[in-house]
Design a protein around this motif. Structure first.
Motif, mmCIF file in Angstrom:
data_model
loop_
_atom_site.group_PDB
_atom_site.id
_atom_site.type_symbol
_atom_site.label_atom_id
_atom_site.label_comp_id
_atom_site.label_asym_id
_atom_site.label_seq_id
_atom_site.Cartn_x
_atom_site.Cartn_y
_atom_site.Cartn_z
ATOM 1 N N LEU A 34 0.822 -1.206 0.000
ATOM 2 C CA LEU A 34 0.000 0.000 0.000
ATOM 3 C C LEU A 34 0.860 1.262 0.000
ATOM 4 C CD1 LEU A 34 -2.758 1.409 0.275
ATOM 5 C CD2 LEU A 34 -2.524 1.168 2.758
ATOM 6 N N VAL A 35 1.858 1.295 0.867
ATOM 7 C CA VAL A 35 2.715 2.485 0.976
ATOM 8 C C VAL A 35 3.503 2.697 -0.313
ATOM 9 C CG1 VAL A 35 4.690 3.474 2.204
ATOM 10 C CG2 VAL A 35 2.860 2.348 3.488
ATOM 11 N N PHE A 36 3.945 1.614 -0.945
ATOM 12 C CA PHE A 36 4.722 1.722 -2.185
ATOM 13 C C PHE A 36 3.947 2.453 -3.273
ATOM 14 C CE2 PHE A 36 6.136 -0.024 -6.295
ATOM 15 C CZ PHE A 36 7.498 0.221 -6.224
ATOM 16 N N TYR A 37 2.628 2.250 -3.317
ATOM 17 C CA TYR A 37 1.814 2.841 -4.380
ATOM 18 C C TYR A 37 1.152 4.162 -3.989
ATOM 19 C CZ TYR A 37 2.386 -1.365 -7.163
ATOM 20 O OH TYR A 37 2.922 -2.387 -7.907
ATOM 21 N N LEU A 38 1.406 4.669 -2.808
ATOM 22 C CA LEU A 38 0.833 5.959 -2.431
ATOM 23 C C LEU A 38 1.420 7.067 -3.305
ATOM 24 C CD1 LEU A 38 0.797 5.789 1.478
ATOM 25 C CD2 LEU A 38 -1.163 5.646 -0.074
ATOM 26 N N PRO A 39 0.581 8.016 -3.763
ATOM 27 C CA PRO A 39 1.050 9.056 -4.694
ATOM 28 C C PRO A 39 1.646 10.280 -3.991
ATOM 29 C CG PRO A 39 -1.301 9.254 -4.424
ATOM 30 C CD PRO A 39 -0.885 8.082 -3.570
ATOM 31 N N PHE A 40 2.650 10.051 -3.126
ATOM 32 C CA PHE A 40 3.276 11.157 -2.405
ATOM 33 C C PHE A 40 4.792 11.112 -2.592
ATOM 34 C CE2 PHE A 40 -0.543 10.025 0.166
ATOM 35 C CZ PHE A 40 -1.291 11.157 -0.128
ATOM 36 N N ASN B 158 8.778 6.700 -0.976
ATOM 37 C CA ASN B 158 9.976 5.862 -1.059
ATOM 38 C C ASN B 158 10.617 5.699 0.316
ATOM 39 O OD1 ASN B 158 10.707 8.665 -1.283
ATOM 40 N ND2 ASN B 158 12.790 7.986 -1.722
ATOM 41 N N PHE B 159 10.664 6.793 1.069
ATOM 42 C CA PHE B 159 11.221 6.728 2.430
ATOM 43 C C PHE B 159 10.344 5.852 3.324
ATOM 44 C CE2 PHE B 159 11.340 8.354 6.791
ATOM 45 C CZ PHE B 159 12.682 8.170 7.082
ATOM 46 N N ALA C 18 10.764 2.108 2.453
ATOM 47 C CA ALA C 18 12.010 1.588 3.012
ATOM 48 C C ALA C 18 11.911 1.437 4.522
ATOM 49 C CB ALA C 18 13.172 2.512 2.640
ATOM 50 N N LEU C 19 11.209 2.369 5.170
ATOM 51 C CA LEU C 19 11.049 2.311 6.626
ATOM 52 C C LEU C 19 10.235 1.087 7.039
ATOM 53 C CD1 LEU C 19 11.797 3.969 9.155
ATOM 54 C CD2 LEU C 19 9.551 5.057 8.977
ATOM 55 N N VAL C 20 9.165 0.799 6.304
ATOM 56 C CA VAL C 20 8.346 -0.386 6.603
ATOM 57 C C VAL C 20 9.178 -1.654 6.450
ATOM 58 C CG1 VAL C 20 6.380 -1.778 5.823
ATOM 59 C CG2 VAL C 20 6.156 0.708 5.986
ATOM 60 N N PHE C 21 9.952 -1.719 5.367
ATOM 61 C CA PHE C 21 10.776 -2.909 5.148
ATOM 62 C C PHE C 21 11.856 -3.028 6.214
ATOM 63 C CE2 PHE C 21 14.249 -5.317 3.236
ATOM 64 C CZ PHE C 21 13.569 -6.428 2.777
ATOM 65 N N ALA C 22 12.455 -1.900 6.600
ATOM 66 C CA ALA C 22 13.482 -1.925 7.639
ATOM 67 C C ALA C 22 12.900 -2.410 8.963
ATOM 68 C CB ALA C 22 14.095 -0.541 7.802
ATOM 69 N N PHE C 23 11.707 -1.948 9.298
ATOM 70 C CA PHE C 23 11.060 -2.371 10.537
ATOM 71 C C PHE C 23 10.773 -3.872 10.509
ATOM 72 C CE2 PHE C 23 7.298 -3.038 13.240
ATOM 73 C CZ PHE C 23 7.805 -2.551 14.446
ATOM 74 N N ALA D 253 20.333 -4.671 -0.015
ATOM 75 C CA ALA D 253 19.997 -4.363 -1.407
ATOM 76 C C ALA D 253 18.528 -3.971 -1.541
ATOM 77 C CB ALA D 253 20.288 -5.569 -2.293
ATOM 78 N N LEU D 254 17.639 -4.748 -0.939
ATOM 79 C CA LEU D 254 16.206 -4.455 -1.023
ATOM 80 C C LEU D 254 15.880 -3.127 -0.365
ATOM 81 C CD1 LEU D 254 14.705 -7.992 -0.312
ATOM 82 C CD2 LEU D 254 14.975 -6.841 -2.509
ATOM 83 N N LEU D 255 16.540 -2.843 0.742
ATOM 84 C CA LEU D 255 16.311 -1.566 1.427
ATOM 85 C C LEU D 255 16.722 -0.395 0.536
ATOM 86 C CD1 LEU D 255 15.350 -0.451 4.157
ATOM 87 C CD2 LEU D 255 17.722 -0.514 4.922
ATOM 88 N N CYS D 256 17.901 -0.498 -0.098
ATOM 89 C CA CYS D 256 18.371 0.563 -0.997
ATOM 90 C C CYS D 256 17.446 0.732 -2.200
ATOM 91 C CB CYS D 256 19.782 0.248 -1.477
ATOM 92 S SG CYS D 256 21.062 0.339 -0.218
ATOM 93 N N LEU D 257 17.017 -0.369 -2.771
ATOM 94 C CA LEU D 257 16.184 -0.314 -3.975
ATOM 95 C C LEU D 257 14.781 0.196 -3.667
ATOM 96 C CD1 LEU D 257 17.348 -3.622 -5.662
ATOM 97 C CD2 LEU D 257 17.860 -1.296 -6.419
ATOM 98 N N LEU D 258 14.201 -0.232 -2.555
ATOM 99 C CA LEU D 258 12.879 0.272 -2.170
ATOM 100 C C LEU D 258 12.933 1.769 -1.881
ATOM 101 C CD1 LEU D 258 11.598 -2.623 0.121
ATOM 102 C CD2 LEU D 258 10.661 -1.969 -2.106
ATOM 103 N N TYR D 259 14.070 2.236 -1.400
ATOM 104 C CA TYR D 259 14.228 3.659 -1.099
ATOM 105 C C TYR D 259 14.340 4.508 -2.366
ATOM 106 C CZ TYR D 259 16.042 7.901 1.104
ATOM 107 O OH TYR D 259 16.233 9.191 1.533
ATOM 108 N N SER D 260 14.847 3.918 -3.447
ATOM 109 C CA SER D 260 15.119 4.717 -4.643
ATOM 110 C C SER D 260 14.214 4.428 -5.832
ATOM 111 C CB SER D 260 16.580 4.508 -5.075
ATOM 112 O OG SER D 260 16.868 3.139 -5.243
#
Length: 199
Positions: free
Chosen positions: A22-28, A32-33, A36-41, A137-144
């Motif tokens: 859901l967060v990945f597709y939010l239009p804001f 991206n931050f 990445a935060l959700v995945f890091a948690f 790697a996933l954290l970096c890619l989800l962030y960018s």
């Protein structure tokens, strides 16, 4: 069935998978931050549930089953999101290698467990190194990476975070193949012996 704290953390990690999507597709601009935060948690809960289980001996059969399932689901969904956000042949290839290996090794472990030889395919040191490279790697890619847009220019320590994540994902995929071959090599004699016993 009694649920331990590690099992609750594992369940929380599974519940965070739809949140990640859901967060990945939010239009804001900040998605991206947040992604990445959700995945890091989720990654922290993965480490934390194992640490609590070992330190306080809070083991359970259900938790032992659920923990690797939660890990593989989170990684697979993260890879699918990254490929959707950056649909290149190489990105799809690395994602397919990682997901395919996880399916194959899970099936191998299940089959070996039926033979009473599960310890033969226990996690090796290279598997742990692969996991660290893969998570970073996933954290970096989800962030960018964002949906339907090129990777954002987010410099960090003189390098693009996307480039760092891209290289680390390739390294993780290569280590994934290597560790998968090591699992197969360890299990091969037992597989051949079981096949001979059939006849």
């Amino acid at each position: 069935m009694k649920l331990t704290i590690p099992t609750w953390l594992t369940l929380l990690r599974i519940l965070m998978i739809p949140v990640l999507v859901l967060v990945f597709y939010l239009p804001f601009q900040w998605t991206n931050f947040a992604t990445a935060l959700v995945f890091a948690f989720a990654s922290i809960t993965d480490w934390l549930d194992g640490w609590i289980a070992r330190k306080y001996h809070q083991y359970s059969a259900f938790g032992a089953f659920l923990d690797p399932v939660a890990d593989k689901l989170m990684v697979a969904v993260a890879l699918f999101l990254i490929v959707q956000g950056h649909p290149t042949p190489w990105m799809a290839f690395w994602a397919a290698v990682i997901v395919g290996r996880e399916i194959a090794v899970s099936a191998l472990r299940e089959w070996m467990a039926e033979l009473g030889q599960r310890a033969t395919v226990r996690v090796a040191a290279i598997g742990k190194i692969k996991t660290v490279a893969q998570m970073v790697a996933l954290l970096c890619l989800l962030y960018s990476v964002t949906p339907d847009q090129p990777p954002r220019p987010l410099p960090w320590l003189g390098h693009e975070i996307f480039v760092i994540g891209d290289y680390l994902l390739a390294i993780a995929a290569i280590l994934t193949l290597w560790s998968g071959l090591l699992y197969l090599r360890a299990a091969w004699p037992i597989m051949r012996a079981a096949e001979k016993n059939k006849y």
